[in-house]
Design a protein around this motif. Structure first.
Motif, PDB file in Angstrom:
ATOM      1  N   ALA A 124      49.433  43.182  34.036  1.00  0.00           N
ATOM      2  CA  ALA A 124      48.723  43.362  32.767  1.00  0.00           C
ATOM      3  C   ALA A 124      47.389  44.071  32.958  1.00  0.00           C
ATOM      4  N   GLY A 125      47.046  44.408  34.193  1.00  0.00           N
ATOM      5  CA  GLY A 125      45.854  45.222  34.396  1.00  0.00           C
ATOM      6  C   GLY A 125      44.770  44.673  35.302  1.00  0.00           C
ATOM      7  N   SER A 126      44.890  43.406  35.739  1.00  0.00           N
ATOM      8  CA  SER A 126      43.835  42.854  36.604  1.00  0.00           C
ATOM      9  C   SER A 126      43.985  43.377  38.034  1.00  0.00           C
ATOM     10  N   GLU A 127      42.852  43.590  38.678  1.00  0.00           N
ATOM     11  CA  GLU A 127      42.889  44.030  40.081  1.00  0.00           C
ATOM     12  C   GLU A 127      42.704  42.832  41.016  1.00  0.00           C
ATOM     13  N   ILE A 128      41.994  41.809  40.514  1.00  0.00           N
ATOM     14  CA  ILE A 128      41.797  40.594  41.306  1.00  0.00           C
ATOM     15  C   ILE A 128      42.162  39.400  40.426  1.00  0.00           C
ATOM     16  N   VAL A 129      42.983  38.516  40.934  1.00  0.00           N
ATOM     17  CA  VAL A 129      43.346  37.320  40.178  1.00  0.00           C
ATOM     18  C   VAL A 129      42.988  36.099  41.023  1.00  0.00           C
ATOM     19  N   TYR A 130      42.055  35.286  40.522  1.00  0.00           N
ATOM     20  CA  TYR A 130      41.596  34.114  41.267  1.00  0.00           C
ATOM     21  C   TYR A 130      42.475  32.918  40.945  1.00  0.00           C
ATOM     22  N   ALA A 173      45.640  46.633  46.145  1.00  0.00           N
ATOM     23  CA  ALA A 173      45.263  47.557  47.226  1.00  0.00           C
ATOM     24  C   ALA A 173      44.030  48.352  46.812  1.00  0.00           C
ATOM     25  N   ARG A 174      43.930  48.655  45.516  1.00  0.00           N
ATOM     26  CA  ARG A 174      42.787  49.435  45.041  1.00  0.00           C
ATOM     27  C   ARG A 174      41.471  48.666  45.268  1.00  0.00           C
ATOM     28  N   ALA A 175      41.488  47.385  44.916  1.00  0.00           N
ATOM     29  CA  ALA A 175      40.282  46.566  45.136  1.00  0.00           C
ATOM     30  C   ALA A 175      40.017  46.418  46.634  1.00  0.00           C
ATOM     31  N   LEU A 176      41.093  46.353  47.424  1.00  0.00           N
ATOM     32  CA  LEU A 176      40.914  46.228  48.878  1.00  0.00           C
ATOM     33  C   LEU A 176      40.275  47.474  49.482  1.00  0.00           C
ATOM     34  N   GLN A 177      40.646  48.649  48.942  1.00  0.00           N
ATOM     35  CA  GLN A 177      40.033  49.890  49.443  1.00  0.00           C
ATOM     36  C   GLN A 177      38.521  49.834  49.223  1.00  0.00           C
ATOM     37  N   ALA A 178      38.132  49.345  48.047  1.00  0.00           N
ATOM     38  CA  ALA A 178      36.693  49.229  47.765  1.00  0.00           C
ATOM     39  C   ALA A 178      36.072  48.159  48.648  1.00  0.00           C
ATOM     40  N   PHE A 179      36.803  47.077  48.832  1.00  0.00           N
ATOM     41  CA  PHE A 179      36.292  45.964  49.634  1.00  0.00           C
ATOM     42  C   PHE A 179      36.099  46.367  51.096  1.00  0.00           C
ATOM     43  N   PHE A 198      35.836  45.280  39.274  1.00  0.00           N
ATOM     44  CA  PHE A 198      37.172  45.555  38.710  1.00  0.00           C
ATOM     45  C   PHE A 198      37.582  44.425  37.757  1.00  0.00           C
ATOM     46  N   PRO A 199      38.522  44.710  36.876  1.00  0.00           N
ATOM     47  CA  PRO A 199      38.962  43.653  35.956  1.00  0.00           C
ATOM     48  C   PRO A 199      39.584  42.502  36.744  1.00  0.00           C
ATOM     49  N   SER A 200      39.196  41.291  36.395  1.00  0.00           N
ATOM     50  CA  SER A 200      39.751  40.150  37.117  1.00  0.00           C
ATOM     51  C   SER A 200      40.057  39.032  36.134  1.00  0.00           C
ATOM     52  N   THR A 201      40.889  38.106  36.553  1.00  0.00           N
ATOM     53  CA  THR A 201      41.156  36.952  35.703  1.00  0.00           C
ATOM     54  C   THR A 201      41.472  35.734  36.576  1.00  0.00           C
ATOM     55  N   CYS A 202      41.616  34.580  35.971  1.00  0.00           N
ATOM     56  CA  CYS A 202      41.916  33.362  36.727  1.00  0.00           C
ATOM     57  C   CYS A 202      43.288  32.837  36.335  1.00  0.00           C
ATOM     58  N   VAL A 203      43.940  32.230  37.296  1.00  0.00           N
ATOM     59  CA  VAL A 203      45.197  31.550  37.035  1.00  0.00           C
ATOM     60  C   VAL A 203      45.008  30.118  37.510  1.00  0.00           C
ATOM     61  N   TYR A 204      45.392  29.140  36.692  1.00  0.00           N
ATOM     62  CA  TYR A 204      45.127  27.738  37.030  1.00  0.00           C
ATOM     63  C   TYR A 204      46.352  27.072  37.636  1.00  0.00           C
ATOM     64  N   TYR A 205      46.132  26.205  38.595  1.00  0.00           N
ATOM     65  CA  TYR A 205      47.255  25.498  39.224  1.00  0.00           C
ATOM     66  C   TYR A 205      46.780  24.143  39.703  1.00  0.00           C
ATOM     67  N   ARG A 206      47.732  23.277  39.979  1.00  0.00           N
ATOM     68  CA  ARG A 206      47.415  21.951  40.533  1.00  0.00           C
ATOM     69  C   ARG A 206      47.430  22.033  42.041  1.00  0.00           C
ATOM     70  N   ARG A 207      46.409  21.501  42.670  1.00  0.00           N
ATOM     71  CA  ARG A 207      46.393  21.507  44.130  1.00  0.00           C
ATOM     72  C   ARG A 207      46.922  20.175  44.639  1.00  0.00           C
ATOM     73  N   GLU A 208      47.880  20.241  45.564  1.00  0.00           N
ATOM     74  CA  GLU A 208      48.522  19.026  46.075  1.00  0.00           C
ATOM     75  C   GLU A 208      47.947  18.665  47.443  1.00  0.00           C
ATOM     76  N   GLU A 209      48.494  17.583  48.007  1.00  0.00           N
ATOM     77  CA  GLU A 209      48.052  17.220  49.347  1.00  0.00           C
ATOM     78  C   GLU A 209      48.754  18.083  50.368  1.00  0.00           C
ATOM     79  N   ARG A 210      48.137  18.215  51.527  1.00  0.00           N
ATOM     80  CA  ARG A 210      48.756  18.899  52.642  1.00  0.00           C
ATOM     81  C   ARG A 210      50.148  18.341  52.894  1.00  0.00           C
TER      82      ARG A 210
END
Ligand code: UDP
Ligand code: MG
Length: 335
Positions: A124-130, A173-179, A198-210
């Motif tokens: 959808a256009g984001s270069e970095i997704v956290y 890869a584009r953001a990595l070239q800049a990085f 660059f355009p970025s967005t967040c994706v939410y998730y549940r973190r589990e135990e190791r």
């Protein structure tokens, strides 16, 4: 919207993880295969393990995976350099060889199902997704407490970071070239990517135990990461020292006036306690300030050496030479 299917490389740092890799490697592979089946990524996509100089059987496991399935690949660092450098090695290894990367820990704590959403966000256009965890109930009270303080401290100290985001993220890869132009050797990835922009967005998730094995981030390493993160990305602590110095000087000035008045009204001597208190206080502040400044001087020292940020000693598959990135030695000078 992007209209082509990207090649994805999933980058997984591993340090002494022989207990957990046999459990999680098949999970990563099945995720990759599912994404390939759904035509979200190309069949040339890979799971890239970065062995961070493990002392157990981790590298043999990785070699075994690569022999079993062409979707697995691995690189090995010449020695243990820490999580951040391992991820960096994987990113730099991949940047000319794919369209998107996703870095994720190997212990199964981060929900691999968030990858679907990450790839969609890229399409959808984001270069970095956290990847951002939206729970902390699997953590011990202590980990939860220190982690919350950690982010708060970072933000107060002027490091822009995404709250509750660790190192689970999609980077194009584009953001990595800049990085790749960020040449510093003191790296704190989660604070550096926001600087890339660059355009970025967040994706939410549940973190589990190791799923197995144990954490490599005890309090000492956490504190180290916080100090590194702050002193690599912000000079606010030095400003604070300046401010503190100003305040202490002002107070001393008032004290001096008071002393002079006492002197001329003939009320001197006594005052041992207040004098010792002031000496202790001032020495403490000076030592602390010197320490903080020393931390920065140390960083400058390390940066000025231009040492390589990672050294790859082995690969499961040889790279074709034309794919080799310019910044092979990562010493600040392109070859
Ligand atoms: N790791 C690494 N080098 C190190 C320490 C850790 O590559 O020196 C890797 C480790 O194998 C794991 C990730 O970094 O994939 C996160 O480590 P861990 O799970 O121990 O940290 P926690 O999740 O407890 O913060
Ligand atoms: Mg972990």
């Amino acid at each position: 919207m992007r209209d082509y299917t990207p090649k994805l490389i999933i980058i997984i740092p591993c340090y002494n993880e022989e207990a957990v890799l046999p459990v999680t490697a098949p999970l990563f592979l099945s995720k990759l295969q599912q994404l390939i089946r759904e035509n979200k990524i190309t069949d040339s996509s890979r799971v890239l393990f970065v062995d961070d100089g493990s002392k157990d059987g981790t590298w043999d496991l990785i070699r075994g995976f690569a022999a079993q399935d062409p979707h697995f690949a691995g690189i090995r660092q010449s020695r243990n350099r820490g999580h951040q450098n391992a991820v960096l090695a994987g990113l730099m290894e991949s940047k000319d060889n794919c369209d998107i990367t996703i870095s994720i820990d190997c212990d199964g704590q981060d929900d691999i199902n968030a990858m679907d959403e990450m790839v969609d966000a890229w399409a959808a256009g984001s270069e970095i997704v956290y990847g951002v965890r939206n729970n902390r109930d699997t953590d011990s009270f202590f980990k939860r407490f220190t982690a919350t303080r950690f982010y708060r401290l970072m933000n107060r100290m002027g490091v822009e970071s995404v709250y509750n985001h660790a190192d689970y993220r999609l980077v194009s890869a584009r953001a990595l070239q800049a990085f790749a132009d960020f040449k510093e050797v003191n790296i704190y990835l989660r604070g550096m990517f926001p600087l890339v922009g660059f355009p970025s967005t967040c994706v939410y998730y549940r973190r589990e135990e190791r799923l197995a094995g144990k954490s490599h981030y005890p309090l000492k390493k956490m504190l180290g990461l916080a100090v590194d993160g702050i002193t690599s990305l912000s000079i606010r602590p030095i400003r604070l020292i300046t401010g503190l110095g100003l305040i202490v000087s002002l107070i001393s000035l008032i004290g001096l006036l008071w002393i002079l008045i006492r002197h001329f009204t003939g009320q001197t001597v006594a005052g041992w306690a207040s004098l010792t208190a002031i000496v202790c206080f001032a020495t403490g502040i000076q030592m602390l300030s010197l320490g903080i400044i020393g931390e920065y001087v140390g960083k400058i020292y390390l940066e000025s050496k231009h040492r390589p940020r990672y050294i790859i000693s082995e690969r499961t598959e040889e790279r074709s030479t034309e794919e080799a990135p310019a910044e092979k030695t990562a010493d600040g000078k392109d070859e």
